[in-house]
Design a protein around this motif. Structure first.
Motif, PDB file in Angstrom:
ATOM      1  N   VAL A 380      39.966  41.829  41.247  1.00 36.53           N
ATOM      2  CA  VAL A 380      39.001  42.940  41.229  1.00 36.53           C
ATOM      3  C   VAL A 380      39.764  44.230  40.936  1.00 36.53           C
ATOM      4  CG1 VAL A 380      37.320  44.230  42.587  1.00 36.53           C
ATOM      5  CG2 VAL A 380      37.508  41.747  42.870  1.00 36.53           C
ATOM      6  N   PRO A 381      39.363  44.975  39.879  1.00 36.95           N
ATOM      7  CA  PRO A 381      38.289  44.658  38.931  1.00 36.95           C
ATOM      8  C   PRO A 381      38.662  43.514  38.009  1.00 36.95           C
ATOM      9  CG  PRO A 381      39.475  46.606  38.216  1.00 36.95           C
ATOM     10  CD  PRO A 381      40.023  46.274  39.569  1.00 36.95           C
ATOM     11  N   TRP A 382      37.596  42.904  37.394  1.00 35.45           N
ATOM     12  CA  TRP A 382      37.831  41.781  36.504  1.00 35.45           C
ATOM     13  C   TRP A 382      38.626  42.226  35.277  1.00 35.45           C
ATOM     14  CZ3 TRP A 382      32.413  39.075  35.759  1.00 35.45           C
ATOM     15  CH2 TRP A 382      31.955  38.621  37.000  1.00 35.45           C
ATOM     16  N   ARG A 387      34.846  40.060  31.764  1.00 37.44           N
ATOM     17  CA  ARG A 387      33.652  40.880  31.527  1.00 37.44           C
ATOM     18  C   ARG A 387      32.985  40.487  30.200  1.00 37.44           C
ATOM     19  NH1 ARG A 387      36.045  45.202  31.778  1.00 37.44           N
ATOM     20  NH2 ARG A 387      36.177  45.839  29.592  1.00 37.44           N
ATOM     21  N   ARG A 492      33.270  46.235  40.080  1.00 42.99           N
ATOM     22  CA  ARG A 492      33.928  44.946  40.293  1.00 42.99           C
ATOM     23  C   ARG A 492      34.103  44.214  38.962  1.00 42.99           C
ATOM     24  NH1 ARG A 492      34.078  41.351  44.709  1.00 42.99           N
ATOM     25  NH2 ARG A 492      34.305  39.170  44.133  1.00 42.99           N
TER      26      ARG A 492
END
Length: 826
Positions: A380-382, A387, A492
């Motif tokens: 996190v974050p991806w 995404r 996230r």
């Protein structure tokens, strides 16, 4: 009292003793669920065995329980499925007399009975002709008599089932599909049939039958628990209603929840939906495997024919087609490549899902389970790749749904998006909604995928579509809660601050355009400015416009229409102008149209109403002409009919016109009222011009001259509209259902300088606007415009009202008016 004690107590008591023991057992609060069903079956077994023995049966006869009773799954009001099996050696009259000695006591107690008398050969022949009989006999269980006869029949029936599986299973699959089409999907129905709907008890029985064929087996994790949950719900439904019903009607759900010890009806529905989803997913996987096996079997003879007489030739290797890194297609399914390492590749679940959806292929059960068990959590974050794969998955259209369901069934979705758990299987009580909250979110993304060419940022549209109702899992306004959750999830997922802000804004205001367009006066500059302020930029407006359409289309057929689309498009055009720096026109300075002026002059000259009808397909229709021409079904749906009425200003105009339209079964969608002062020389006095948007409830439009004639009579008092509406309602009484909540009238928060805005929320009914108009006339206020929005049985009417001199109502007067309206509508 134990079931054994109950049985001993009633062994010689006859039907009356059995009935008393049965009643006692069903009301034992400490025993429910499987133990009660088993005890009820055992009690019934003992009673029927006693009836059989007391009738002095001949040799070679047995009493057999089949179907649900054969599985010892007796709900309080279940049918008794019985077969009197005989080997043919006994006298037919003796067998018939024995049957009567058993059937009649069952009927005397008012129990439903499905019965037959057959030899093993007759049972086998009937099963070969009737698939349902064959399924019932798979669960045959001896109750009394010749157990060896029953065992032989069971062996034969099971062998026939396995031998005939290539023929019977496709037939069974077709029956299941037809039933699903007719009964719907249990996991999405507000009033589901626990047995016949897809994912219900009937499908659970089918999975047992498929497993008995040895051709394929269902994924068993959670299946028995899901089946027990549905059986428990049916037991509680039978007990609370006292009827043999499988339909979980709305009015029964609170009582059923209480019987099961659950918090409320929503908790009950959520548990039922979760069970149905488990069974539905197992059904999909099982039938896919059945079809794969049958296809492979049918190919073998052709393969042998190609071989030159050789036997024992090794099967050719199964082809594996690469789809993405670590993902291949094999045998019509998406599977993991041999080199895939989920424990080292956290993006692999999304990559596999995206590849499956883009290829319109199912993702294999083994692959999903391996990913769920071993895949490393995403950081996190991806990363950007994750995404992008999510956006690719969401943009695949209809193919997204089965892939998403496969991931959700194994818990991967909640691993990726933890907040998803709160909306999973959550029911929506509004009948306008077709889906549960979670499925609606996925369906909205599916609809949005076809609109991505209309926006500059398709990725933001798809993610906003997926998250727009995510706040429904929390208390309070779901749009407000959803904004916070969407901001967290977008961060996230890996969007930057600017993109996260756009997604959060879209979620916060996903209802803004449609609610404003259908409930507010778009000619009021304050309306347009308020939307422009909330939206902020042209890019966000563009995204919201597409999201509004996708959301409505995914809600259900009642949520979107050409009329709503035209109103939203008009609002978007006006807001875009403001965001581009244009100044909205002042409606007070707008001159009447040429047609309005012409009709006003005619009304002033004659002193009577003058009207004209316009549609998007026909030219103007005056009061002397007809509008009863059939519509071409090949043409697009009309957005409604414009009805323009001009008449000398006088009291009672709004209720009179609304009442006449209701009598002619015309649904009012919008109404604009304005007084026109004619130029000097054309006459003295003010003329009221009403511009209505109406649609026929069903059938053709009424003749214009009939509308005018009834309007004249309504205005002079010779047409008693309330009495006529009451007569029609009495002639066609509404079906009994849930009691509608009371109407609610509020003073809407609006910055309009033209009028005070009153919002009425009530049960939709013929003549509702007529009743509102009468109450407003009695309160001595003037209606500037009315905007009507109806979703299902709920109407939201927004009224722009002023004092007779055209000024806004002070706060106290506005609140008093709202209370007056509320009282008048109760």
């Amino acid at each position: 009292m134990t079931s054994l004690e109950v049985s001993e107590e009633t062994e010689d008591a006859g039907p009356g003793g059995y009935a008393a023991a049965r009643l006692l057992l069903l009301h034992e609060k400490e025993r429910s669920g499987p133990p009660r069903r088993t005890a009820l079956a055992r009690l019934t077994d003992d009673w029927l065995a006693g009836l059989f023995s007391a009738a002095a049966p001949p040799r070679g006869v047995a009493l057999v329980a089949v179907g649900g009773y054969g599985r010892a799954e007796l709900s309080p009001r279940s049918d008794l499925d019985l077969l009197l099996l005989h080997d043919g050696s006994a006298d037919k009259a003796a067998v018939a007399a024995l049957a009567d000695r058993i059937w009649y006591p069952v009927w005397d107690l008012g129990l439903a009975l499905d019965h037959s008398v057959r030899t093993p050969a007759e049972a086998r022949a009937t099963a070969s002709e009737d698939l349902k009989v064959h399924l019932g006999l798979l669960d045959a269980r001896p109750l009394a008599g010749d157990h060896g006869l029953v065992a032989a029949l069971r062996t034969t029936i099971l062998a026939d089932w396995r031998n005939q599986a290539p023929k019977r299973l496709p037939e069974l699959d077709a029956l299941c599909r037809e039933r699903a089409e007719r009964m719907g999907e249990l996991q999405f129905l507000l009033e589901p049939d626990l047995k016949e709907a897809r994912g219900g008890l009937r499908d659970a029985q089918v999975l047992r039958a498929v497993a008995a064929s040895w051709l394929a087996d269902a994924p068993r994790e959670g299946l028995d628990a899901a089946r027990r949950r549905l059986l428990d719900a049916r037991d509680a439904l039978h007990l609370t209603t006292g009827r043999a019903t499988d339909r979980l009607a709305l009015q029964e759900q609170d009582a059923v929840a209480a019987e099961l010890g659950l918090l409320d009806a929503d908790t009950l529905l959520r548990e039922v939906y979760e069970a149905a989803r488990t069974i539905s997913y197992a059904t999909d996987v099982t039938w896919r495997e059945v079809n794969r096996v049958l296809k492979a079997r049918s190919a073998r003879p052709r393969l042998r024919a190609l071989l030159t007489g050789r036997t024992g030739v090794a099967k050719p290797p199964v082809e594996r087609t690469p789809l993405a890194e670590g993902v291949v297609e094999m045998d019509g399914e998406v599977v993991l490549a041999r080199t895939a390492r989920p424990e080292r590749d956290p993006v692999l679940p999304l990559r596999a899902a995206a590849a499956a959806a883009q290829s319109a292929l199912p993702i294999s059960l083994h692959a999903v389970r391996r990913l769920a068990a071993t895949a490393k959590p995403l950081p996190v974050p991806w990363p950007a790749e994750a995404r992008e794969e999510l956006v690719t998955l969401l943009g695949a259209g209809e193919a997204t749904v089965p892939v998403w369901e496969a991931l959700e069934a194994e818990g991967l979705i909640t691993q990726l998006l933890p907040d998803w758990e709160r909306v999973r299987c959550r029911p929506q009580r509004n009948p306008v909604h077709t889906w549960t909250v979670d499925r609606h979110l996925v369906e909205t993304a599916v609809r949005a995928s076809s609109l991505t060419r209309r926006v500059r940022r398709p990725d933001l549209l798809l993610v906003a579509a997926l998250l727009h109702d995510i706040g429904k899992g929390w208390p309070g306004d779901h749009s407000v809660a959803g904004e916070t959750i969407a901001r967290d999830l977008a961060t996230r997922i890996g969007f930057d601050r600017a993109d996260t802000g756009i997604i959060a804004t879209a979620v916060r205001h996903h209802l803004l355009l449609v609610e404003t367009a259908t409930r507010r006066d778009l000619d009021d500059p304050a309306t347009v400015r308020s939307v422009a302020t909330a939206v902020g930029t042209l890019g966000t407006l563009e995204l919201l416009h597409a999201l509004t359409e996708a959301d409505a289309l995914a809600t259900g057929p009642a949520a979107w229409s050409s009329w709503r689309a035209s109103l939203v498009a008009d609002l978007v055009k006006r807001v875009a102008g403001v965001l581009a720096g244009e100044t909205p026109p002042d409606p007070e300075a707008a001159a009447p149209s040429a047609e309005q002026e012409r009709l006003a002059i005619e009304a002033l000259r004659t002193g009577e109403p003058v009207l004209a009808l316009h549609t998007s397909r026909t030219a103007e229709v005056t009061a002397e002409e007809t509008a009863e021409e059939p519509l071409d079904p090949e043409e697009p749906e009309p957005i409604g009919v414009e009805l323009v009425i001009a008449l000398p200003d006088q009291p009672g105009v709004l209720p009179a016109v609304a009442g006449v339209l209701a009598l002619h079964r015309l649904t009012v969608r919008a109404a604009d009222l304005r007084a026109i002062e004619l130029p000097t020389g054309l006459g003295a006095g003010s003329v009221l011009v009403l511009d209505w948007r109406v649609a026929a409830e069903y059938g053709s439009l009424p003749q214009a001259h009939r509308l005018r004639a009834d309007l004249v009579r309504a205005l002079d008092g010779s047409l008693d509209i309330p009495a006529r509406l009451a007569e029609r309602e009495a002639a066609y009484p509404r079906r009994r259902g849930l009691t509608a909540p009371p109407p609610r009238v509020t003073v809407a928060a609006a910055d309009s300088r033209l009028a005070t805005v009153i919002e009425v929320r009530a049960q939709d009914a013929p003549g509702l606007l007529h009743r509102i108009g009468r109450a407003l006339e009695g309160a001595a206020v003037r209606v500037r415009s009315a905007h009507v929005s109806t979703l299902g049985a709920n109407a939201v009417d927004t009224l722009y009202v002023t004092r007779p001199d055209g000024t806004l109502l002070p706060d106290e007067e506005a609140i008093d008016l709202a209370r007056t309206l509320e009282s008048a509508l109760r």
